[in-house]
Design an enzyme around this catalytic site. Structure first.
Site, mmCIF file in Angstrom:
data_model
loop_
_atom_site.group_PDB
_atom_site.id
_atom_site.type_symbol
_atom_site.label_atom_id
_atom_site.label_comp_id
_atom_site.label_asym_id
_atom_site.label_seq_id
_atom_site.Cartn_x
_atom_site.Cartn_y
_atom_site.Cartn_z
ATOM 1 N N HIS A 89 8.436 10.175 -28.406
ATOM 2 C CA HIS A 89 6.958 11.111 -27.163
ATOM 3 C C HIS A 89 7.343 12.368 -28.055
ATOM 4 C CE1 HIS A 89 4.821 12.989 -24.671
ATOM 5 N NE2 HIS A 89 4.888 13.478 -24.221
ATOM 6 N N LYS A 138 7.239 23.311 -14.071
ATOM 7 C CA LYS A 138 6.729 22.161 -14.121
ATOM 8 C C LYS A 138 6.622 22.235 -12.264
ATOM 9 C CE LYS A 138 5.439 17.440 -14.719
ATOM 10 N NZ LYS A 138 5.522 16.151 -15.411
ATOM 11 N N LYS A 146 2.820 11.800 -11.332
ATOM 12 C CA LYS A 146 2.030 10.468 -12.094
ATOM 13 C C LYS A 146 2.563 9.399 -11.818
ATOM 14 C CE LYS A 146 -0.564 14.570 -14.963
ATOM 15 N NZ LYS A 146 -0.806 14.287 -15.713
ATOM 16 N N HIS A 204 0.158 13.332 -29.779
ATOM 17 C CA HIS A 204 -0.492 12.544 -29.076
ATOM 18 C C HIS A 204 -0.983 11.669 -30.548
ATOM 19 C CE1 HIS A 204 -0.734 13.270 -24.589
ATOM 20 N NE2 HIS A 204 0.223 12.459 -24.716
ATOM 21 N N ASN A 212 -0.452 20.306 -21.078
ATOM 22 C CA ASN A 212 -0.386 19.837 -22.671
ATOM 23 C C ASN A 212 0.476 20.312 -23.588
ATOM 24 O OD1 ASN A 212 -0.791 17.509 -20.843
ATOM 25 N ND2 ASN A 212 -2.908 17.853 -20.792
ATOM 26 N N GLU A 243 -4.485 17.777 -12.070
ATOM 27 C CA GLU A 243 -4.912 18.005 -13.746
ATOM 28 C C GLU A 243 -6.661 18.368 -13.968
ATOM 29 O OE1 GLU A 243 -4.000 16.782 -18.286
ATOM 30 O OE2 GLU A 243 -2.753 15.728 -16.278
ATOM 31 N N GLU A 285 10.812 19.158 -24.451
ATOM 32 C CA GLU A 285 9.701 19.051 -23.389
ATOM 33 C C GLU A 285 10.265 20.845 -23.069
ATOM 34 O OE1 GLU A 285 7.131 18.183 -23.118
ATOM 35 O OE2 GLU A 285 6.550 15.823 -23.804
ATOM 36 N N ARG A 315 -2.650 22.541 -14.699
ATOM 37 C CA ARG A 315 -2.393 21.422 -15.094
ATOM 38 C C ARG A 315 -2.259 21.481 -16.994
ATOM 39 N NH1 ARG A 315 0.632 16.590 -10.905
ATOM 40 N NH2 ARG A 315 1.623 15.916 -13.000
ATOM 41 N N HIS A 374 0.507 18.175 -27.277
ATOM 42 C CA HIS A 374 0.366 17.025 -27.040
ATOM 43 C C HIS A 374 -0.553 16.967 -27.615
ATOM 44 C CE1 HIS A 374 3.796 17.785 -24.311
ATOM 45 N NE2 HIS A 374 3.988 15.828 -23.842
ATOM 46 N N ARG A 410 0.453 -1.164 0.103
ATOM 47 C CA ARG A 410 0.175 -0.038 0.299
ATOM 48 C C ARG A 410 1.148 1.056 0.166
ATOM 49 N NH1 ARG A 410 -3.015 -3.502 3.530
ATOM 50 N NH2 ARG A 410 -4.401 -4.228 2.919
HETATM 51 N N1 LIG Z 1 5.221 10.563 -15.019
HETATM 52 C C1 LIG Z 1 4.965 12.109 -15.921
HETATM 53 O O1 LIG Z 1 4.286 12.980 -15.714
HETATM 54 C C2 LIG Z 1 5.976 11.885 -17.540
HETATM 55 C C3 LIG Z 1 6.076 12.707 -18.449
HETATM 56 C C4 LIG Z 1 6.555 12.599 -19.293
HETATM 57 C C5 LIG Z 1 6.188 11.096 -19.755
HETATM 58 N N2 LIG Z 1 6.217 10.111 -18.914
HETATM 59 C C6 LIG Z 1 6.418 8.919 -19.232
HETATM 60 O O2 LIG Z 1 7.808 8.758 -19.650
HETATM 61 C C7 LIG Z 1 8.162 7.294 -20.971
HETATM 62 C C8 LIG Z 1 9.272 8.430 -21.514
HETATM 63 O O3 LIG Z 1 10.255 8.292 -21.121
HETATM 64 P P1 LIG Z 1 11.699 8.592 -21.799
HETATM 65 O O4 LIG Z 1 11.610 9.124 -23.605
HETATM 66 O O5 LIG Z 1 12.698 8.959 -20.184
HETATM 67 O O6 LIG Z 1 12.014 6.803 -22.019
HETATM 68 P P2 LIG Z 1 12.582 5.857 -21.374
HETATM 69 O O7 LIG Z 1 12.884 5.311 -20.375
HETATM 70 O O8 LIG Z 1 12.602 4.839 -22.155
HETATM 71 O O9 LIG Z 1 14.137 6.289 -22.035
HETATM 72 C C9 LIG Z 1 14.811 5.989 -23.104
HETATM 73 C C10 LIG Z 1 16.010 5.207 -23.335
HETATM 74 O O10 LIG Z 1 17.616 5.705 -23.161
HETATM 75 C C11 LIG Z 1 17.851 5.161 -22.136
HETATM 76 N N3 LIG Z 1 18.308 6.051 -21.144
HETATM 77 C C12 LIG Z 1 17.938 5.770 -20.441
HETATM 78 N N4 LIG Z 1 19.303 7.025 -19.231
HETATM 79 C C13 LIG Z 1 20.344 6.713 -19.833
HETATM 80 C C14 LIG Z 1 21.370 7.260 -19.785
HETATM 81 N N5 LIG Z 1 21.605 8.155 -18.945
HETATM 82 N N6 LIG Z 1 22.131 7.056 -21.285
HETATM 83 C C15 LIG Z 1 21.891 6.500 -22.123
HETATM 84 N N7 LIG Z 1 20.673 5.576 -22.197
HETATM 85 C C16 LIG Z 1 20.003 5.760 -21.359
HETATM 86 C C17 LIG Z 1 16.590 3.695 -21.978
HETATM 87 O O11 LIG Z 1 17.392 2.303 -21.734
HETATM 88 C C18 LIG Z 1 15.295 3.441 -23.085
HETATM 89 O O12 LIG Z 1 16.202 2.923 -24.099
HETATM 90 C C19 LIG Z 1 6.907 7.437 -21.498
HETATM 91 O O13 LIG Z 1 6.971 5.981 -20.996
HETATM 92 C C20 LIG Z 1 6.375 8.511 -21.239
HETATM 93 O O14 LIG Z 1 4.849 8.255 -21.395
HETATM 94 C C21 LIG Z 1 5.887 10.372 -18.013
HETATM 95 ZN ZN LIG Z 2 4.984 14.672 -22.401
#
Ligand SMILES: NC(=O)c1ccc[n+]([C@@H]2O[C@H](COP(=O)([O-])OP(=O)(O)OC[C@H]3O[C@@H](n4cnc5c(N)ncnc54)[C@H](O)[C@@H]3O)[C@@H](O)[C@H]2O)c1
Ligand SMILES: [Zn+2]
Length: 374
Positions: A276, A238, A154, A263, A256, A248, A196, A252, A259, A132
């Site tokens: 993304h 942020k 999130k 999206h 977007n 949101e 971003e 918030r 986005h 939990r």
């Molecule tokens: N929670 C939120 O508010 C929020 C906001 C925006 C995006 N997201 C989520 O984030 C995700 C995308 O995140 P991302 O773009 O970081 O992708 P990711 O986590 O898949 O990382 C991208 C790639 O980079 C590699 N990597 C990570 N750090 C590295 C480093 N220092 N050196 C070399 N390689 C490295 C990873 O292994 C992966 O292959 C999506 O699932 C999205 O939905 C969440």
């Molecule tokens: Zn985004």
């Protein structure tokens, strides 16, 4: 070192941003888990930390983090999950939870999410569900995760029906951001995250926008102080938005920007064509164009946004049909009561939510993206 407080009651938390911070992760976590500075090393003794990460991050940076945690008196253990968005699913969270239980994790243990947004989201969800709720610390390692995903609480995993459909709000106790770990990030991933940051500039940090519209990417990657500032400004934006609207409902939504169409572009290309951030980049160009069409912004502002986005680097082409994008928008989750909401720039540093954009302008904006792709 920059410290940004995410001022959310009942437990505000800090994002600490500093080049080389990974080496001091143990010390920082000591501050969190012993309730203050001082003899944290002694008090941290025995606190069990479970570091969730992916193989690429572990290989490049795992030793540094684990060394720092051990030196500070923690007993850290690594839990690996497979790399990639397609593993951001409940099955992964379940597997990690089973591992936690086998390793004897209890309510007093904590999770460290060490990786990009995929790790942050999955480990965050794991932390919110296991017994939990365990404490979680985010140590983001991509630009996208450092400027965006690690802040705001999130967590989510994907379902077959769509992205991020199962999730919770579970804020971290602390976010440790070390821009130095970005050195090993591929260029394309680096740029995708930077869009971003540019978005944050348009929403509410004109100085950040100005810095990014003239930035030389290679210089930025080599300049720790500049990089630290760019990340810190984005995190500040942020943090300000999240603190004023945690769940949101209203404000918030400004996050977007880019986005709505972004999206739709991702979905229409089955999440295989764009990263993304790249889809958001095109989405910001579309939003700028729509803003000019509905006279929310003047054409100079729209042009500046378009130019700033395109200057960051090449983007995968937009080759989708405008009609398909429109149809997708109408089923998007930002659709409320059948209305598509657009976040549109008014000027650099100011945006507004508009819900009566004529279809024609949306179609024209996507046509424009296709034209720019030629
Ligand atoms: N929670 C939120 O508010 C929020 C906001 C925006 C995006 N997201 C989520 O984030 C995700 C995308 O995140 P991302 O773009 O970081 O992708 P990711 O986590 O898949 O990382 C991208 C790639 O980079 C590699 N990597 C990570 N750090 C590295 C480093 N220092 N050196 C070399 N390689 C490295 C990873 O292994 C992966 O292959 C999506 O699932 C999205 O939905 C969440
Ligand atoms: Zn985004």
């Amino acid at each position: 070192m920059t410290r940004v407080t995410i001022a959310l009651p009942p437990r505000p938390y800090d994002a600490v941003i500093e080049s080389g911070l990974l080496q001091r992760a143990g010390e920082k976590l000591g501050e969190v888990f012993s309730g203050g500075v001082g003899d944290w090393a002694a008090k941290a003794g025995g606190k069990r930390l479970f570091v969730v990460t992916v193989p690429p991050v572990r290989r490049k940076w795992g030793k540094k983090l684990m060394g720092s945690l051990a030196t500070a008196g923690f007993a850290p253990q690594i839990l690996e999950m497979p790399d990639g968005e397609r593993h951001k699913k409940l099955a992964t969270v379940e597997r990690l939870a089973e591992k936690l239980s086998r390793l004897g994790a209890d309510r007093t243990s904590a999770i460290v999410a060490f990786g990009g947004g995929v790790v942050g989201d999955a480990a965050g969800l794991l932390a919110s569900l296991y017994m939990r709720g365990l404490d979680v610390v985010q140590i983001p390692t991509t630009v996208l995760a450092q400027v965006d995903a690690s802040i705001g609480g999130k967590t989510a995993v994907n379902l077959r029906a769509g992205k991020n459909l199962v999730g919770t709000f579970h804020h971290p106790r602390m976010v440790l951001i070390d821009p130095a770990v970005l050195a090993t990030l591929p260029d394309r991933e680096f740029r995708a995250g930077l869009y971003e940051a540019l978005k944050c500039g348009v929403i509410g940090k004109p100085e950040l926008f100005r810095a990014l519209e003239t930035v030389d990417l290679r210089d930025l990657r080599r300049d720790p102080a500049k990089l630290e500032w760019v990340i810190a400004e984005s995190v500040r934006l942020k943090a300000e938005v999240v603190a004023s609207d945690e769940r949101e409902n209203g404000l918030r939504r400004v996050l977007n920007l880019g986005h709505t169409i972004g999206h739709a572009l991702e979905a229409e290309t089955e999440y295989r064509h764009f990263l993304h951030g790249e889809a958001v980049a095109w989405g910001m160009i579309a939003a700028a164009r729509i803003a000019a069409a509905v006279e929310s912004a003047d054409s100079t502002t729209a042009r500046r946004i378009t130019n700033a986005v395109r200057r960051v680097g090449p983007l995968p082409k937009v080759e989708v049909r405008s009609r398909n994008i429109l149809r997708l928008l109408q089923s998007d989750k930002k659709t409320r009561n059948g209305v598509v909401h657009f976040v549109l720039p008014r000027e650099i540093g100011k945006v507004e939510v508009v819900n009566d954009v004529p279809e024609q302008f949306v179609l024209e904006a996507v046509d424009e993206l296709r034209r720019l792709s030629k």
